[in-house]
Write a protein that holds these residues in place. Sequence first.
Motif, short mmCIF file in Angstrom:
data_model
loop_
_atom_site.label_atom_id
_atom_site.label_comp_id
_atom_site.label_asym_id
_atom_site.label_seq_id
_atom_site.Cartn_x
_atom_site.Cartn_y
_atom_site.Cartn_z
N PHE A 247 0.83 -1.22 0.00
CA PHE A 247 0.00 0.00 0.00
C PHE A 247 0.86 1.26 0.00
O PHE A 247 1.99 1.25 0.49
CB PHE A 247 -0.89 0.05 1.25
N ASP A 248 0.29 2.33 -0.53
CA ASP A 248 0.84 3.65 -0.24
C ASP A 248 0.41 3.96 1.18
O ASP A 248 -0.77 3.79 1.53
CB ASP A 248 0.27 4.69 -1.22
N VAL A 249 1.34 4.39 2.02
CA VAL A 249 1.03 4.60 3.44
C VAL A 249 1.50 5.98 3.88
O VAL A 249 2.59 6.42 3.50
CB VAL A 249 1.74 3.54 4.34
N LYS A 250 0.67 6.66 4.64
CA LYS A 250 1.13 7.89 5.30
C LYS A 250 0.69 7.86 6.75
O LYS A 250 -0.39 7.33 7.06
CB LYS A 250 0.55 9.13 4.62
N LYS A 251 1.52 8.40 7.61
CA LYS A 251 1.06 8.52 8.99
C LYS A 251 1.53 9.83 9.59
O LYS A 251 2.50 10.43 9.14
CB LYS A 251 1.52 7.32 9.82
N ASN A 252 0.79 10.29 10.57
CA ASN A 252 1.11 11.58 11.17
C ASN A 252 0.88 11.58 12.67
O ASN A 252 -0.08 11.02 13.15
CB ASN A 252 0.25 12.69 10.55
N ARG B 242 -3.04 6.32 7.23
CA ARG B 242 -3.87 6.27 6.02
C ARG B 242 -3.19 5.38 5.00
O ARG B 242 -1.98 5.46 4.81
CB ARG B 242 -4.06 7.69 5.43
N PHE C 135 -3.05 11.20 -0.25
CA PHE C 135 -2.55 12.57 -0.29
C PHE C 135 -2.31 13.10 1.12
O PHE C 135 -1.22 12.99 1.63
CB PHE C 135 -3.50 13.47 -1.11
N SER C 136 -3.34 13.62 1.77
CA SER C 136 -3.13 14.20 3.10
C SER C 136 -2.70 13.13 4.10
O SER C 136 -3.25 12.03 4.12
CB SER C 136 -4.42 14.84 3.58
N PRO C 137 -1.71 13.43 4.96
CA PRO C 137 -1.33 12.48 6.01
C PRO C 137 -2.26 12.52 7.22
O PRO C 137 -2.12 11.73 8.14
CB PRO C 137 0.07 12.94 6.40
N VAL C 138 -3.21 13.46 7.20
CA VAL C 138 -4.12 13.61 8.34
C VAL C 138 -5.51 13.12 7.93
O VAL C 138 -6.00 13.46 6.86
CB VAL C 138 -4.20 15.10 8.76
N ILE C 139 -6.13 12.33 8.79
CA ILE C 139 -7.46 11.78 8.47
C ILE C 139 -8.51 12.90 8.55
O ILE C 139 -8.62 13.56 9.58
CB ILE C 139 -7.84 10.66 9.47
N PRO C 140 -9.25 13.13 7.47
CA PRO C 140 -10.29 14.16 7.53
C PRO C 140 -11.39 13.76 8.50
O PRO C 140 -11.62 12.58 8.74
CB PRO C 140 -10.82 14.22 6.10
N GLU D 231 -13.98 10.42 8.59
CA GLU D 231 -13.53 9.44 7.59
C GLU D 231 -12.73 8.28 8.15
O GLU D 231 -12.23 7.46 7.40
CB GLU D 231 -12.72 10.15 6.49
#
Lengths: 196, 591
Positions: free
Chosen positions: A34-39, A56, A62-67, A70
Amino acid sequence: MKDTVNNILLSGVGGQGILTASNLICEVLLHEGFDVKKNEIHGMSQRGGSVTSHIRYGEKVFSPVIPHGEADYLVGFELLEGYRYIDTLREKGQFIYNNYSIVPGSMLLGRESIYPDNLEEKISASGYKYYSLPAEEMARELGNTRVVNTILVGFLARFLNINKDVWLEAIERIVKKKYANLNLKAFETGYSYDPE
Amino acid sequence: MGILLSGNEAIARGAFEAGVEAAFAYPGTPSTEILETIAREYDEIYAEWTSNEKVALETAIGSSLYGKRTIVSMKHVGLNVAADPLFSLSYMGVNGGIVIVSADEPSMFSSQNEQDNRWYGLFAKIPVLEPSDSEEARIFTIEAFDISERFDTPVLLRITTRIAHSKSVVNPGTRKMPEGFSGYEKNFHKNVLMPMNARVRHRIVEERMSRLEEYSNNFRYNVLIEGKGRKVITSGIDYQYTREVFPEASILKLSMTNPLPRRKIDEFIGNRESNEKILVIESLDPFIEMQIKSWGYTTVEGKERTGKLYELSVSRLREIFLADKDEHLNEEASAVENLPPRPPVLCSGCPHRGVYYELRKKKAIVHGDIGCYTLGALPPLSAMDTCVDMGASVSMANGMNAMIKRNGEEKRPVFATIGDSTFVHSGITPLIDAVTNRIPTHVIILDNRVTAMTGHQVNPVTGISIKGEDAPQLDLEKLCRAVGVKTVEVIDPFSLDEIESAVERHKKLDEASVIIARAPCALIPLAEKKAPYRIETDKCTMCKICLKTGCPSISIVDGKMVIDEETCTGCSICFQVCKFEAILQVEGAGI
């Protein structure tokens, strides 16, 4: 827009091992391609304050922050800190929490008990699917309350459709040798926990 | 498969790959992990925590003059401290490339303001790059060194908290050393910024900025993402939010935001006669928007919609631009709003607690400073009156004391409280001023042996190097005496009696004095953990005086005062404040 990004929010109190837990989850997701981002937010807020970690993953994040609204999964390491972010869940989101309270300091001196005593009622009235785990006691039985985080990750793992071996291998890769066995056990304990 | 790195780790990686040989920094959230990573992972790079950011940048000028690529990192307000060398370095230029990382903090998670440091690029006339994820942070670090040497300029790599502390996928490359290392060569006209030379250099700087604008027009990371919808110009983390909120939009993603690629922007906006709105999405100041508007565009908008406060986010942008179309965003106020907050607190066993407890009891006016001990301003301690910037506690106390000395009427004692690292950073100079000008400023150095708030970095008083080896230890007592302070006392901050008597003695002194309250931070191995304390319920009168110490180990459970023995370090401050002998140390507790 078809939403293909999956979101996991971990929340708790500084010192509960949230960042280690999110590192483990991300390690597994990355391994699955997966493409993964975390913040996370570091610094002043960590001194006994409220701590969150946003994860995420999907085709492309895109954004590392969960809207807002969501999150697919909210994992509360502490009751109040879990409930605090319940609105971050999407309609069909699921709430997993450690049924354990850490009273927030003595900030509001003069009031008897500032810790809300009806959180579980509120959670059950929220309409979200939820799972309550006695993770603190489970960890104590394993001999170390510091593995609450791995127990919760173990339980979360049941929902993520990733081969269990991938999780176990990841634990062996990233946890210090000395604590690997304990954490493997903690993961199994969480993974096999029956909340019913 | 790539690896997951935070923006800070990716910058460290980029520095390694770019052949950087020196790295200097002063810790500051959210920049700290850049130098930490370099020191931990890349032995090829010489790394140093300097005393402050100005020293960091000046040291970098030295290593650059010697021909070595050098990275300097700091938080946004740190660049204010380093601004003096920055503006002149812009005139001087570099030999080995210099990249300055400024980690800005929209929303101020751990900062005293949210200044937008892109202005420094415009102000100091240096190029600014803004990565939008970790991979770009790595790549732009390498690009920045190339630009630095090609255009003979320091380069500002501007990140924000969400870039610094978010992890995303990075594909690491290998280390490549720059070609043509020449060592140091004397160059009077370039390196000696006296008026006759500086006048010539300014002309060169302006020419450089023109050439950089052309470079920016062709910079391959100033990129157009073609779409069908509205036109948006954005940069940094806001680019990620824009992609998510406006998946159809035509986006001009700016990676080099100073100088702006004017021709590229002209082409993107297109027909000047058209009424089509062009949206600029950028957190904080209208840095891009103002400049574009100054070129005569009237259809550009942004700040009147997004505001200048705090960081933007997907949720905020949706609220601003899509709320009326999307019902779930218009929900009623959240059900969780009335929950008790959980603000940060001084840890259990923190050596600062007793000092603030006593200062509050004395009703002192306390000038504070930057560090964990800023939390002493919060209830229940509420002991600190001010917090402005590094070192300001001592200077502000000087200013106030000078006025009190002239006019005479102030019953409350004035104290300055400052941490060991902050004292070294900027507290020594105002202490010298206090001595020189006979101002009776009483300074309490909260010496916990480490730079704690940012995650326990070593500093000159620690006696350990950045690589974990023995290092010379700064002797604060001798230092204070050497600048002319006659009364310098070291006290145990876990003894309220010692603190009280020292405060009593010092407040009567008619000259500058220093109390060093010395005990290691409770979170470092050096700290002594003793048997925990327990409250004897039958003796406890629920007077709650122990709660006034603000210790997070003490709470009320089922109407009774309780100490959490797992987190209690046995510091004994609560034991000392209890008037009913209701708090006792747990005997024989295994530690």
